[in-house]
Design a protein around this motif. Sequence first.
Motif, short mmCIF file in Angstrom:
data_model
loop_
_atom_site.label_atom_id
_atom_site.label_comp_id
_atom_site.label_asym_id
_atom_site.label_seq_id
_atom_site.Cartn_x
_atom_site.Cartn_y
_atom_site.Cartn_z
N GLY A 172 -8.37 0.28 -5.34
CA GLY A 172 -7.54 -0.06 -4.20
C GLY A 172 -7.12 1.21 -3.47
N TRP A 173 -6.43 1.03 -2.35
CA TRP A 173 -5.96 2.16 -1.56
C TRP A 173 -4.53 1.88 -1.13
CZ3 TRP A 173 -10.58 4.73 -1.71
CH2 TRP A 173 -10.62 6.05 -1.25
N SER A 174 -3.77 2.93 -0.90
CA SER A 174 -2.37 2.78 -0.50
C SER A 174 -2.02 3.84 0.53
CB SER A 174 -1.46 2.90 -1.73
OG SER A 174 -0.11 2.63 -1.40
N ASN A 175 -1.03 3.51 1.39
CA ASN A 175 -0.53 4.48 2.37
C ASN A 175 -1.67 5.03 3.22
OD1 ASN A 175 2.31 4.48 1.35
ND2 ASN A 175 1.31 5.27 -0.49
N VAL A 176 -2.33 4.12 3.95
CA VAL A 176 -3.56 4.48 4.66
C VAL A 176 -3.61 3.79 6.02
CG1 VAL A 176 -4.86 2.60 3.54
CG2 VAL A 176 -6.09 4.59 4.43
N ARG A 177 -4.15 4.49 7.00
CA ARG A 177 -4.36 3.94 8.33
C ARG A 177 -5.53 2.95 8.32
NH1 ARG A 177 -0.22 5.12 11.99
NH2 ARG A 177 0.40 7.30 11.77
N THR A 178 -5.50 2.01 9.26
CA THR A 178 -6.54 0.99 9.31
C THR A 178 -7.91 1.59 9.60
OG1 THR A 178 -4.88 -0.56 10.12
CG2 THR A 178 -7.18 -1.22 10.33
N TRP A 179 -7.98 2.57 10.50
CA TRP A 179 -9.28 3.15 10.83
C TRP A 179 -9.89 3.85 9.63
CZ3 TRP A 179 -10.50 8.30 10.47
CH2 TRP A 179 -9.43 9.23 10.44
N ARG A 180 -9.04 4.44 8.80
CA ARG A 180 -9.54 5.10 7.59
C ARG A 180 -10.04 4.05 6.60
NH1 ARG A 180 -10.45 10.32 5.95
NH2 ARG A 180 -9.16 10.07 4.06
N LEU A 206 10.92 -8.07 8.34
CA LEU A 206 11.21 -7.30 9.55
C LEU A 206 9.97 -6.57 10.01
CD1 LEU A 206 14.73 -5.74 8.85
CD2 LEU A 206 14.16 -7.95 9.89
N ARG A 207 9.88 -6.37 11.30
CA ARG A 207 8.74 -5.66 11.88
C ARG A 207 9.18 -4.26 12.30
NH1 ARG A 207 7.22 -11.07 15.20
NH2 ARG A 207 9.21 -10.57 16.19
N ARG A 208 8.31 -3.30 12.05
CA ARG A 208 8.69 -1.93 12.37
C ARG A 208 8.94 -1.77 13.86
NH1 ARG A 208 3.33 1.64 11.02
NH2 ARG A 208 2.57 1.91 13.13
N ARG A 209 9.84 -0.88 14.20
CA ARG A 209 10.26 -0.73 15.60
C ARG A 209 9.13 -0.17 16.45
NH1 ARG A 209 11.61 4.76 15.72
NH2 ARG A 209 12.38 5.58 13.72
N ALA A 210 9.17 -0.53 17.72
CA ALA A 210 8.14 -0.11 18.66
C ALA A 210 8.08 1.40 18.74
CB ALA A 210 8.43 -0.69 20.04
N GLY A 211 6.86 1.92 18.79
CA GLY A 211 6.65 3.35 18.95
C GLY A 211 6.67 4.15 17.67
N LEU A 212 6.99 3.52 16.55
CA LEU A 212 7.04 4.26 15.29
C LEU A 212 5.63 4.57 14.79
CD1 LEU A 212 8.80 5.30 12.87
CD2 LEU A 212 8.38 3.08 11.81
N ARG A 213 5.39 5.82 14.45
CA ARG A 213 4.11 6.23 13.84
C ARG A 213 4.33 6.32 12.33
NH1 ARG A 213 0.19 8.66 16.93
NH2 ARG A 213 -0.33 10.09 15.22
N ALA A 215 2.06 5.76 8.54
CA ALA A 215 0.81 5.38 7.88
C ALA A 215 1.02 4.36 6.77
CB ALA A 215 0.13 6.62 7.31
N SER A 216 2.26 4.18 6.33
CA SER A 216 2.49 3.37 5.13
C SER A 216 3.03 1.98 5.41
CB SER A 216 3.47 4.10 4.20
OG SER A 216 2.95 5.35 3.81
N ILE A 217 3.48 1.72 6.66
CA ILE A 217 4.07 0.42 6.99
C ILE A 217 3.06 -0.39 7.79
CG2 ILE A 217 5.95 -0.77 8.15
CD1 ILE A 217 7.69 1.68 7.73
N VAL A 218 2.82 -1.60 7.37
CA VAL A 218 1.85 -2.47 8.03
C VAL A 218 2.26 -2.71 9.48
CG1 VAL A 218 0.88 -4.80 8.05
CG2 VAL A 218 1.20 -3.61 5.88
N ASP A 219 1.29 -2.59 10.40
CA ASP A 219 1.54 -2.90 11.80
C ASP A 219 0.66 -4.07 12.21
OD1 ASP A 219 -0.99 -1.79 12.00
OD2 ASP A 219 -0.37 -0.05 13.17
N ASP A 258 15.93 2.29 8.80
CA ASP A 258 15.62 3.11 9.98
C ASP A 258 14.32 2.72 10.69
OD1 ASP A 258 16.13 5.53 11.70
OD2 ASP A 258 14.19 6.08 10.82
N PRO A 259 13.21 2.46 9.97
CA PRO A 259 11.97 2.11 10.68
C PRO A 259 12.02 0.77 11.40
CG PRO A 259 11.51 2.86 8.45
CD PRO A 259 12.98 2.60 8.52
#
Length: 335
Positions: A172-180, A206-213, A215-219, A258-259
């Motif tokens: 499995g993989w963790s803390n990763v961007r979708t493109w990766r 809850l959904r992460r706030r707009a504009g947040l970068r 890698a570990s929180i699902v968008d 915060d996120p």
Amino acid sequence: MRTVQLGRTGEQVSQLALGCMIMGTVTPEDEAVTMLDRYAEAGGTFLDTADCYAWWERRGSHGGESEELIGRWLARSGRRDQMFLATKGSAVVRDLDAVWAGGRPDWDVAYRTFVGAGAKTLREAIDGSLRRLGTDHVDLYYVHVDDRATPLEETLEALAGIVQAGKARYIGWSNVRTWRLERIRQLCAQHGWPAPVALQQQHSYLRRRAGLRHASIVDDEQLDYLETHDDLTLVAYSPILKGIYDDPGKRRGHGAMDPYQGPDSEARLAVVAEVAAEVGVTPNALVLAWLMYQSSPAIVPLIGPRTLQQYEAALPALDVKLTDEQLSRLDAADA
């Protein structure tokens, strides 16, 4: 306890996973063992740990306390064959003296000095994990933190060797961007290497706030990707965000919040409170139940209780029944 299929493996795992991160450090061994016993007695099978857990709780530690405790419990209980055991490598800190230089863990330094996912590192890490766990294999082995400094081909070939050697059944993989993640899957298909069957990310109601970068929180993009790739199961860590759903006071200034700060979260928190009152559970339990109701993608919430009381507080989520109207209300809530 209900089960869910892990990807397309045919493997059934508990839909509520037990995170063992602070067992053996913050959570004393006797309390941790009681939690593990009760989880197994309730039909739970999915245990999650990592080789770095939990160095930050005690200066001088390199991690491994959680794996060692689980190993002792497995030997004492004889339950190894009943458990689906997951651990992780790549996030051990290379320079602990630098991390503790200020007297407290400096996470910015820690993130810069992870050992990473090089072939030699992973081969040594899995052997260390197996030794501490007292077993000859784990069921799921994650790359804990995506390592962009190491060629993916090197990491994936090493993981394939670990699976071929029988030291891990799945990866499995963790803390990763979708493109990766997509690049990982393409390389696995190209070379015939085993592809990830689980993605462990932070995910909650809850959904992460707009504009947040992050890698570990699902968008939204990652959710869309998972909806169309059902060979991957989302294992959601921090599903109740340190318990903020139950405690309005805790939400003010808490790092876990915060996120997610903003009007969207305020609207969703209000609906969580309403529906929780209707079904007679805490908001934390309702959020866990809502996550387990999701089917596209399927989600396995990963709870990480610090105390036996916190573990027991999560269990009512297993019995929550939500109507279509309540689910629609929860899904539609926004600012």
